[in-house]
Scaffold this motif. Sequence first.
Motif, PDB file in Angstrom:
ATOM      1  N   ASP A  92       0.855  -1.131   0.072  1.00  0.00           N
ATOM      2  CA  ASP A  92       0.062  -0.026   0.119  1.00  0.00           C
ATOM      3  C   ASP A  92       0.948   1.199  -0.070  1.00  0.00           C
ATOM      4  O   ASP A  92       1.880   1.315   0.388  1.00  0.00           O
ATOM      5  N   PRO A  93       0.294   2.250  -0.315  1.00  0.00           N
ATOM      6  CA  PRO A  93       1.103   3.399  -0.624  1.00  0.00           C
ATOM      7  C   PRO A  93       1.466   4.128   0.886  1.00  0.00           C
ATOM      8  O   PRO A  93       0.845   3.839   1.727  1.00  0.00           O
ATOM      9  N   GLU A  94       2.736   4.502   0.706  1.00  0.00           N
ATOM     10  CA  GLU A  94       3.313   5.019   2.044  1.00  0.00           C
ATOM     11  C   GLU A  94       3.902   6.512   1.922  1.00  0.00           C
ATOM     12  O   GLU A  94       4.527   6.748   0.747  1.00  0.00           O
ATOM     13  N   ILE A  95       3.714   7.204   3.039  1.00  0.00           N
ATOM     14  CA  ILE A  95       4.267   8.524   2.842  1.00  0.00           C
ATOM     15  C   ILE A  95       5.752   8.638   2.916  1.00  0.00           C
ATOM     16  O   ILE A  95       6.174   8.118   3.823  1.00  0.00           O
TER      17      ILE A  95
ATOM     18  N   HIS B 181       6.532  14.007   4.473  1.00  0.00           N
ATOM     19  CA  HIS B 181       5.512  14.695   5.001  1.00  0.00           C
ATOM     20  C   HIS B 181       5.616  16.293   4.999  1.00  0.00           C
ATOM     21  O   HIS B 181       6.716  16.704   5.103  1.00  0.00           O
TER      22      HIS B 181
ATOM     23  N   HIS C 232       5.170  10.117  -2.002  1.00  0.00           N
ATOM     24  CA  HIS C 232       5.012   8.721  -1.352  1.00  0.00           C
ATOM     25  C   HIS C 232       6.244   7.756  -1.852  1.00  0.00           C
ATOM     26  O   HIS C 232       7.128   8.279  -2.770  1.00  0.00           O
TER      27      HIS C 232
ATOM     28  N   THR D  89       5.352   1.887  -3.792  1.00  0.00           N
ATOM     29  CA  THR D  89       4.245   1.409  -3.316  1.00  0.00           C
ATOM     30  C   THR D  89       3.008   2.326  -3.901  1.00  0.00           C
ATOM     31  O   THR D  89       3.229   3.194  -4.623  1.00  0.00           O
TER      32      THR D  89
ATOM     33  N   CYS E 243      -5.947  -0.355  -2.983  1.00  0.00           N
ATOM     34  CA  CYS E 243      -4.711   0.405  -2.539  1.00  0.00           C
ATOM     35  C   CYS E 243      -5.355   0.942  -1.679  1.00  0.00           C
ATOM     36  O   CYS E 243      -6.397   1.665  -1.660  1.00  0.00           O
TER      37      CYS E 243
ATOM     38  N   ASP F 129      -5.417   4.225   1.235  1.00  0.00           N
ATOM     39  CA  ASP F 129      -4.792   5.620   1.210  1.00  0.00           C
ATOM     40  C   ASP F 129      -3.937   5.716   2.257  1.00  0.00           C
ATOM     41  O   ASP F 129      -3.495   5.237   3.003  1.00  0.00           O
ATOM     42  N   ALA F 130      -2.796   6.548   1.710  1.00  0.00           N
ATOM     43  CA  ALA F 130      -1.725   7.102   2.587  1.00  0.00           C
ATOM     44  C   ALA F 130      -2.019   8.507   3.116  1.00  0.00           C
ATOM     45  O   ALA F 130      -2.413   9.389   2.415  1.00  0.00           O
TER      46      ALA F 130
ATOM     47  N   SER G 186      -0.744  11.858   5.303  1.00  0.00           N
ATOM     48  CA  SER G 186       0.370  12.381   5.837  1.00  0.00           C
ATOM     49  C   SER G 186       0.234  12.735   7.300  1.00  0.00           C
ATOM     50  O   SER G 186      -0.864  12.817   7.802  1.00  0.00           O
TER      51      SER G 186
END
Length: 325
Positions: free
Chosen positions: A12-15, A18, A39, A43, A100, A102-103, A105
């Motif tokens: 999954d998407p990661e930040i 930030h 991101h 991811t 997927c 959500d990522a 912040s």
Amino acid sequence: TSDCAEIIVVPDPEILVHPLASVTICEGGTPTLPLTVSHVPGTGTGTITYQWYENLDGAGWNPATIGTGATTDTYTPTTIAFTIGTYEYYAVISFDGNDCQDAISNTAEIIVIADPTVTIISGQNQLLCQYAAIDDLCADVNGGTVLGTYQYQWWENSGTGWNLATTGTGANTSCYTPQNTTVNTTEYYCVITQVDPLGNPQGCEVTSSTETVEIIDGPYFTVQPLDYTVCEDASLTINIDHYSDVPGAPTFQWYENTICDNTDLSSPITGIPSATTNTLDLSTFTASPGTTYYYCTVQLPSGGCNIITSDCAEIIVVPDPEILV
């Protein structure tokens, strides 16, 4: 047998980046840097979208509208109209790939505080003689951002409009020394701004009150004491007069000397009231023949003006006439 189907499962998407956690500005200011998010590469999958959210001083979370770039990776809040308070922001990064998540912040905050305040604490509204010692105009500043550095700029107007101060010294410091060599009237004020530790402006600015410095000509005599030759026991007065723009009563002091040396102030006349006025009564000084010189000093009550000394008056006392034949 069918072809192979390649199934790629990605995290999954990661930040990765930030937005800046916190920035403090003054009312009417703008953060130097926009809010930015990204991101971690690799991811998430599919088409990426961004959405920024804002909580304007406790009003609740909503999609961001008070700014530009709310659906991009970079959001610039429009803060010029923000009042004192705390304004929060975060971003959501979404991918339309299968399942997927959500990522989201971290939350960034913009803290809006009051502009600093300034008081002129010395040098206000001076009236001085040319070349007199002059007091610095000093600005005392308080408030603004905790980590901000004050920057000063003095301005002056001697009748031709406002310009950056150049006729004195210290135009970029908290204390400015006005000029005292040119006869004129000049107004001054100081603009104080703040920058952060990296030298970036924080929208903090305050302007001081306007103060006036008037440089005038020194005093001068309009009437000098006159020479006289009189007989013994004559009634006689001598006087001086002067001109000055300095308000208040001047101090007069008459002196006597056996020679005309008006730099010698070692023999002030005492014991008679007129010795400290502009008119000296010499009636008690004519009892015996001889030549005496009299002169007067004038000291103004303010303005730092030099004491001025009159010319000598030569007073010759001769004996009364006697019958010779």
